[in-house]
Structure formats: C-alpha cells, structure tokens
Design a protein around this motif. Structure first.
Motif: not given
Length: 445
Positions: A121-145
C-alpha cells in the motif's frame, strides 16, 4: 536516589539536568536502527537500507498508539507524584502495566499478519518488499520487549529519575552493536540478522530495567491485578487521544514516505540515510518535550502554575540554543554523515540536499515539542491531537506533496520545512490563548 521534585528549585538547572540523560538515552535508542542501517547499508547495499527505512516507518506507525498511551502515563503519574499520592501512584502503575501489555500484544499480532500488505500500500519499490517484510515481521515479534523497557523509562521519568533508564539502555545498545555484525555477516542472516539483533537487545533492556526497579524499589510496582474501572476509564480517556496523536504523526510520516517512494529507489535510499541522521538531530527537542511534560505534570499536580509557565518559557529558549548549534553542524558535515550509510552518487546527493535544507527549520519544530509537552502535562490530550492533525495532514503532507510536484525531489525538504514554521505558530497560539490550563483529570483536582 536519582528522583527529583520539580515543584521547587532552580528551573533552568532542572531542565538541563533532567533532559540531558533523556537526550543520551534517546540517542542510544535511535542507535539501534542507526547501527542496523550502518551495517546493512555497507554490507548489503542501498536497496537493503531502503527496505529498513520503509519498514521502520511502518513499525513506528503500528506501535505508535501504545507510545501515545505511554505519554498519558507520564502525565498521570507525574501529577500523582506532584500530589504526593503514593497510593495513586501504585494503583495507576498497575493499571498501565495491564493495559499496555494487552495493547502491545494485540498490535504486535496485527502488524505481524499485515506486514506485506502495508508495504505494498505504501508503494514500496518491488525489489525492496521482501527484505522490508522480513525485517518488519521480526520486529513485531519483539514488540513486548520494546514497550516494556519504554514503560519502565516513562515511570521513572514521571518520578523525576532520568538517569536510571540510561543505564539499561546503554547495556542493550552495547549488546546490539556486538550482535549486529555477528548475525548479519558471520552467520549470513542478512537483514533478518539486523532485526534479531535489535529485538534480543530490547529484551535485555527490559529485563535489566525490571531488575533494577524491583531490586532498588525505584517505583511501587506490585503483582499485576485487575485495575479499577475508574483507573481504566482515565487511562483510556487520556490514552486514546494521546495514542492517536502518535498515530497521526506516524501515519503522516508514512504518507510522506509514499511521496518519497514515487521518486524511485535512489531517492528512497538517500531519504533513508538522511532520516537516520535526521532522527539524531531531533533528539534534543524530543528529550526536552519529555522532560517538560514530566516537570509541568508535577507542578500542575501541586498547583504551582507560576512554575509551569516558566518551565515552558525556559524550555523554548533552551530548544533554540541547542537546535541552532546542531543545524550548523549538520550543514557542515551532511555529506560525511550520509556517506556513513551509502555510497551511491545519486542517493548521497539527495540525502545531503535534504539535510542541508531541513536543518535550520528544526528549531521551529522543537517549539511544538516544548509547548505541547506543557499542554500534555495538564492532560489536554485531545487538543494536542488536533494540533498534530493540523501539523501533519493540513500542513506537512499537502505541502510536501505540492512542493515535490513543483520542484521535484528537492521539494520534499522545502514542503516539510515550511510546515514546521507554520505548525509552531499554531502551537504557540494555542498555548497562549487555549484553555488547556483549566483541565482537571482527577476527581479531587
């Protein structure tokens, strides 16, 4: 004991003494992603750095509602401190701990599920979506910390202690600096290694902070129990608009990111590098806003209104002195700073232009942090929400979009800078003529 009573004593000295550890603590917190970006930009390239820039914006947006509730905690707890109510402190500490835990887990789960959709939805360049999603999901795992140690820091600051949070955040950053190259390069985990290094370090900060508070009895924490209805009602009454303040801000940042994304990966990478430096530039003003919130809250709780207004005035002067000095340094060393992260010529050129243009507008944005900090200390959360809506959605995003259409990628900094000046005028007018000082958030207030 590092706790201070702000209802008496030299105001200017207290602002300097109290805000300085907050500046260093915030600097260390920013260095989490600064160190990630440094390693990722140099080891994995500009696309990976851009992916972190985009995903970091999303993280801040999804989590910002809880950050806002944390700001409500600062107001409620500092006023209880000013009232010298130990029972009120204990009860509201328990209530906030329960509410924040539930909120952080819920938003973390939502973010984990919808990461890729948000990036698209943010119009992230296609070549960045995979890396950005991986980084994003792992950070959400540590939200409580993340919000565990931020809440502990908020509690201590409400009580007048800004030095103890500096200790456990320092330990976490040292751990992050060690883990980053090890996970990214030695174990070949790439961008995921940077994310795991961050959440492991945040977990360490939370556990160390909890250990210090409980062992030294720095705050009246108790075994969690179901809070009273009136406590939850007050938390929601202040916390929801306060949370929406942060959501409005971060959603506005995301909207601006969509403008940046439209210029392609080189501009995204340059903006990502400049935002890392930009986040450091803003630390003193943000720290002052936090310090002013706590100091004003204590004095409002004690009904010391003369000191409240002096705190706001001295805070504005201190903000200008610091931010102008930082602006000069930014202009002089912009290219050196950007090249710490990226080497691509076009990306560097954009990052340098952005920083050198925006630097001298930041003292005006600092006025918002200071004056809104005083207003927030009174509990006028809805009013600050309205000011933030004006700042981001009536001024910053439309002006950035307009100026970028008129001047191309250079217009991004022109639009944002112009909005800083206009929004500071709105903040000043409300501070002078609004009725924020008529608020009474407690039944006995």
């Amino acid at each position: 004991m590092n706790q201070q009573d702000f209802t008496k004593g030299n105001i200017m000295k207290q602002i300097v003494d109290f805000s300085t550890p907050i500046i260093f603590t915030n600097l260390l917190q920013v260095s989490y992603q600064f160190i990630d970006s440094l390693w990722v930009g140099n080891l994995l390239g500009a696309n990976a750095l851009g992916a972190i820039a985009v995903s970091s914006t999303v993280i801040f947006t999804i989590l910002s509602f809880i950050i806002g509730v944390n700001n409500a905690a600062l107001t409620i707890l500092s006023q209880q401190k000013g009232k010298d109510s130990s029972e009120g402190l204990k009860n509201y500490l328990n209530a906030f701990a329960v509410v924040l835990t539930l909120m952080s887990v819920t938003l973390g789960a939502v973010g984990l599920v919808f990461s890729e959709r948000i990036l698209i939805l943010l119009k992230t360049p296609p070549e960045m979506v995979s890396d950005a999603a991986a980084y994003l999901k792992i950070n959400f795992m540590g939200i409580l910390f993340l919000f565990g140690y931020n809440f502990i820091s908020t509690v201590l600051r409400a009580l007048g202690d800004s030095k103890t949070p500096l200790r456990f955040v320092t330990a976490a950053v040292i751990l992050n600096a060690i883990l980053d190259p090890f996970l990214i390069s030695t174990l070949n985990m790439g961008i995921e290694g940077a994310a795991f290094a961050t959440i492991f370090s945040q977990g360490a900060a939370f556990l160390f902070g909890l250990y210090l508070v409980l062992r030294r009895k720095l705050a009246p924490f108790t075994i969690p129990k179901i809070p009273k209805k009136e406590e939850v009602a007050l938390i929601l009454r202040l916390g929801i608009p306060s949370g929406l303040q942060m959501t409005v801000i971060s959603a506005g940042v995301m909207a601006i990111m969509s403008v940046v994304n439209s210029f392609g990966s080189e501009v995204v990478a340059g903006f990502g590098a400049s935002q890392r430096i930009d986040s450091i530039i803003m630390l003193p003003a943000m720290a002052l806003g936090t310090a002013i919130n706590s100091m004003a809250g204590q004095n409002i709780g004690a009904n010391e209104w003369g000191r409240v207004h002096k705190i706001g005035l001295y805070g504005v002067f201190f903000n200008f002195a610091i931010m102008i000095a930082i602006a000069v340094l930014t202009v002089l060393f912009a290219e050196f700073a950007v090249r710490l992260f990226i080497q691509e010529k076009e990306a560097v050129a954009f990052g340098v232009q952005y920083l050198r243009t925006i630097a001298f507008f930041y003292p005006f944005l600092g006025i918002n942090f200071i004056l809104n900090g005083v207003v927030r200390g009174a509990g006028a959360m809805f009013q600050v929400l309205v000011l933030n809506i004006i700042s981001f959605w009536i001024l910053r995003y439309p002006l950035t979009y307009l100026f970028s259409n008129m001047f191309g990628e250079q217009g991004i900094s022109y639009g944002m800078g112009t909005s800083f000046i206009i929004s500071s005028i709105f903040a000043f007018l409300y501070y002078m003529y609004g009725k924020w000082n008529k608020k009474a958030i407690f039944a006995d207030g």
